[in-house]
Design an enzyme around this catalytic site. Structure first.
Site: not given
Length: 531
Positions: A288, A352, A405
């Site tokens: 990430e 995301k 994440c």
């Protein structure tokens, strides 16, 4: 055992609250990295006895008894979440001059809020409380409901759900493929609480028999499924993957002065020759926000990537993506993952969906900024979330389902049949939390997504834990926390039937109904006996 139970039941005042907090903290020993699941067999019986001693008339369910039960459950949850989440404070120390003042909010404030769910569970269970096995069933159903609420209320934070304590190793993870995390949580609370029946003797035999049957089935099914997996043939469609773990200190990433060095470290690991003359990887994965600048503003960086990649190789890299808006306004920023080919072309990107509160955006922005709070990752306007998740399809047709994440801790984030993807991709940057339990807990939850969905998980983290996890939760290859390097592994596509979130939710409500009906029947019989 009866003497201990009576002593706990009779506690009052600060001693009662202190024991509830201690019981919750002991339960946290069952979480990664210790994984001492037996600690829950101490933690939950203590909670049952504390609820036995909740003041008020249990035959009438008075409000006094409910308040006392809520207090015991809240204290239990506070101890559990402080002991299990204290490491969140490490992220605030990366820029201590700006955020150290907020340490109490992270270490004590968040646990205090999360403990409300367990207080609710205890109070709800108290409504159906009896003197036998029914009260353990009531507690199991109530905790299952509380964990379900915790998975989505205020965007959700289901970190360290009780069910994880019952699934520390692959042989104990396989039940989640059938039931899902939430149903395993409900059953686990019943099993963990059952020893409390030894302290009162009422309903001990049937309760312990049911708990023993669930425990044996949990282990037995896991052993059977792993044995079946050992006999399975390898899928025909295979791909070699390289996970790059650069182990860059978070403070160095935040300083923004060594961006070229950070980028070149990723490139060096990408271009390294495979060990022992093995096959070169088809796919290379960076963690990430691994690209330390806006990639589309740096065409030279794409040229360098093309120089390092071999013919046919694909790079999947985490990066911040900027999207222009109207002239004169700030662009929108997304926490994204890019797919780049050997010519340096960006083939696709996925953003995301589920942002991290306080890390990537500030909830209740107006009032919180007024008191000095801001998100940890400072960008003009913060990060934006995309509305729908995009699947990354490689030129070979192999599909990656990206979870960035902490998205991986939400079972419900995974769509029906992975949206046509073959494997789950989880990239993260756990360097925020250093060498604390946080990265271990995060990794454990990612492993469960592999088992639940019957697919591989490719997990790449900046400083660990990076690993290729098979559909049975077993680590094929990986790098430990804090290690620097790259690791290659060959994987296949999904090798077991897919289990959707709908299947798991259906099983969860069936299990909930089973325990709730048991609690209600026991309650009715208890009231009749009291009268």
């Amino acid at each position: 055992m009866e003497r201990i139970a009576v002593s706990v039941v009779l506690l009052w005042g600060w001693k009662r609250a202190a024991l509830a907090i201690l019981a919750g903290a002991v339960g946290a020993l069952a979480l990664a990295p210790l994984n001492l699941f037996a600690a829950m067999f101490i933690s939950f019986p203590l909670l049952v006895w504390l609820l036995d001693g909740a003041t008020g008339d249990p035959g009438r369910g008075s409000s006094i008894g409910l308040r006392s039960a809520f207090s015991a459950g809240w204290c239990f949850g506070f101890g559990y979440f402080v002991a299990g989440l204290w490491w969140l404070g490490a992220a605030l120390l990366v820029e201590a001059d700006a955020f150290a003042w907020a340490l109490p909010l992270a270490v004590l404030g968040l646990p205090a809020l999360l403990a409300i769910f367990y207080g609710f569970a205890a109070a709800l269970a108290k409504i159906f409380w009896t003197d036998g096995m029914g009260r353990v069933a009531a507690l199991a159903a109530s905790f299952g409901l509380a964990e379900w609420l915790r998975s989505f209320v205020a965007t959700g934070f289901p970190w360290n759900a009780i069910g994880y304590a019952a699934m520390p190793v692959p042989v104990m993870m396989q039940s989640s493929w059938v039931l899902g995390l939430l149903a395993v949580t409900t059953c686990s609370v019943f099993v963990f609480s059952a020893p409390a029946l030894l302290g009162t003797r009422r309903g001990a035999a049937p309760g312990l028999i049911v708990a023993a049957m669930l425990f044996v089935a949990h282990f037995g099914y896991g052993a059977y499924r792993l044995q079946t997996a050992a006999q399975a043939t390898e899928p025909a469609e295979q791909m070699t993957v390289r996970l790059v773990q650069p182990a860059i200190d978070q403070a160095q990433k935040m300083e923004n002065v060594d961006r070229i060095e950070i980028f070149e470290r990723h490139l060096a690991l990408t271009g390294a020759a495979p060990a022992n003359g093995e096959r070169r990887p088809d796919l290379v994965i960076w963690p990430e926000t691994s690209v330390p600048f806006i990639l589309t503003d740096n065409p030279d960086a794409l040229v360098r990537i093309a120089d390092v990649l071999s013919d046919g190789q694909i790079l999947v890299a985490g990066a911040v993506r900027a999207e222009a808006r109207s002239a004169g306004s700030q662009p929108r920023y997304f926490n994204s993952v890019y797919m780049i080919d050997d010519k340096g072309q960006i083939l696709a990107a996925a953003d995301k969906v589920h942002l991290t509160p306080f890390g990537e955006y500030l909830p209740f922005e107006g009032p919180l900024r007024a008191v000095g709070l801001e998100e940890l990752i400072s960008l003009p306007g913060g990060f934006s979330a995309t509305a729908t998740r995009a699947v990354l399809t490689l030129p070979s047709g192999f599909g990656l389902y990206p979870l960035i994440c902490y998205e991986v801790i939400f079972p419900g984030e995974i769509s029906e049949d992975l949206g046509g993807a073959n494997v789950i991709l989880n990239i993260t940057n756990d360097a925020w939390f250093g060498h604390t339990p946080g990265p271990y807990q995060h990794f454990q939850q990612a492993r469960l997504r592999a088992v639940e969905n019957g697919t591989y998980v490719l997990r790449d983290a900046n400083n660990g834990i990076s690993a290729v996890v098979d559909p049975f939760g077993r680590v094929i290859s990986g790098l430990a926390l804090g290690s620097f390097g790259a690791v290659d592994a060959t994987i296949g596509s999904k090798s077991v039937p897919f289990r959707s979130d709908f299947d798991h939710n259906l099983n969860f409500w069936l299990v909930q109904m089973l325990f709730a009906v048991t609690a209600v029947i026991s309650r009715v019989g208890f009231i009749r006996k009291m009268n």
